[in-house]
Design a protein around this motif. Structure first.
Motif, PDB file in Angstrom:
ATOM      1  N   HIS A  52       4.749  -1.425  -9.848  1.00 36.55           N
ATOM      2  CA  HIS A  52       4.039  -1.766  -8.626  1.00 36.55           C
ATOM      3  C   HIS A  52       2.536  -1.874  -8.864  1.00 36.55           C
TER       4      HIS A  52
ATOM      5  N   TYR B 204       5.327  -5.192  -5.538  1.00 34.08           N
ATOM      6  CA  TYR B 204       6.420  -4.424  -6.154  1.00 34.08           C
ATOM      7  C   TYR B 204       7.390  -5.390  -6.822  1.00 34.08           C
TER       8      TYR B 204
ATOM      9  N   LEU C 124      12.593  -0.618  -2.799  1.00 35.24           N
ATOM     10  CA  LEU C 124      11.531  -0.762  -1.797  1.00 35.24           C
ATOM     11  C   LEU C 124      12.135  -1.029  -0.431  1.00 35.24           C
TER      12      LEU C 124
ATOM     13  N   PHE D 232       8.925   3.525  -1.242  1.00 34.99           N
ATOM     14  CA  PHE D 232       9.317   2.951  -2.528  1.00 34.99           C
ATOM     15  C   PHE D 232       9.574   4.003  -3.595  1.00 34.99           C
TER      16      PHE D 232
END
Length: 255
Positions: free
Chosen positions: A237, A152, A22, A231
């Protein structure tokens, strides 16, 4: 030891993606918000409804000119370069995107096991089933935890899954929301080891140690951190879960 460099120059976005899956940055969203404003108003005016599986409550598909503008922005900010270097599957471009207005009355997050009523803390936690793609999200308003911040589990993009089970998890996630007894009966015709889905958040009850382990590692990304997130969709997530207020966001697919 999995790092295999290609000839593209590195940048901070790539380094973040490699380390955690991320990257969070800030970009000027003035023009994006201006382009999206008419559609935001239309989506806010839309009555609540219970969409069929696979359909979100309030979205608008970005048109060709919007996609073209996003490609320009992503090129200038080094996002396409970083995503291409990280993905290693050929040059990536913004291919598709939607404007999503999230609301406390949304039901799309509950579509896996749609006919059930239990809402655990991890509802809608998932891994995307598609491969060789990267995603980005751009907040168009102030977003905090209570109005749908993206979440995330950093480094979960590095987690190793058993190959056959992982294939079935993605296939079932794509082919079945297990939203009826009939749909579940098909999945339950498989051996127990293969009764899996990469959309698994609703299966974790609030007293489940596995749920606690995941939540303890989860990072919540608010507008205070940045307005643009890039990401790896292979990481775990979640997001768009509004307790109050709305979230206006562009959800963008690069492939």
């Amino acid at each position: 030891n999995s790092r295999k460099e290609n000839d593209l120059p590195s940048n901070k976005i790539y380094e973040d993606l490699y380390e955690t899956g991320l990257s969070v940055i800030n970009i000027d969203t003035t023009e994006l918000r201006s382009r999206a404003e008419p559609q935001i108003k239309k989506l806010l005016a839309k009555k609540d409804w219970r969409p069929p599986v696979g359909v979100m409550d309030r979205t608008w598909e970005l048109d060709e000119s919007f996609i073209e503008y996003l490609n320009k922005v992503f090129e200038e900010k080094g996002i396409l370069q970083a995503a291409t270097k990280y993905n290693k599957g050929g040059s990536l471009k913004v291919a598709r995107g939607v404007l999503h207005v999230a609301s406390p009355t949304d039901s799309y997050t509950e579509q896996f096991l749609y006919d059930c009523t239990t809402i655990p803390k991890t509802i809608n936690m998932h891994i995307d089933p598609k491969e060789n793609v990267m995603k980005a999200m751009i907040y168009l308003n102030d977003v905090q935890d209570e109005n749908g911040a993206f979440k995330y589990i950093e480094k979960s993009n590095r987690w190793i899954h058993e190959d056959v089970q992982y294939i079935f998890a993605k296939a079932i996630s794509t082919g079945s929301y297990c939203d009826t007894e009939e749909a579940r009966s098909i999945v339950f015709s498989l051996p127990p080891y293969l009764r899996v889905s990469s959309t698994f958040g609703r299966l974790l009850m609030d007293d489940d140690p596995m749920q606690k382990m995941l939540l303890d590692q989860e990072r919540t990304v608010t507008s205070n951190d940045g307005n643009t997130l890039i990401f790896d969709t292979a990481g775990i997530h979640n997001g768009g879960l509004c307790k109050k207020g709305n979230r206006y966001a562009l959800q963008i697919l690069m492939k």
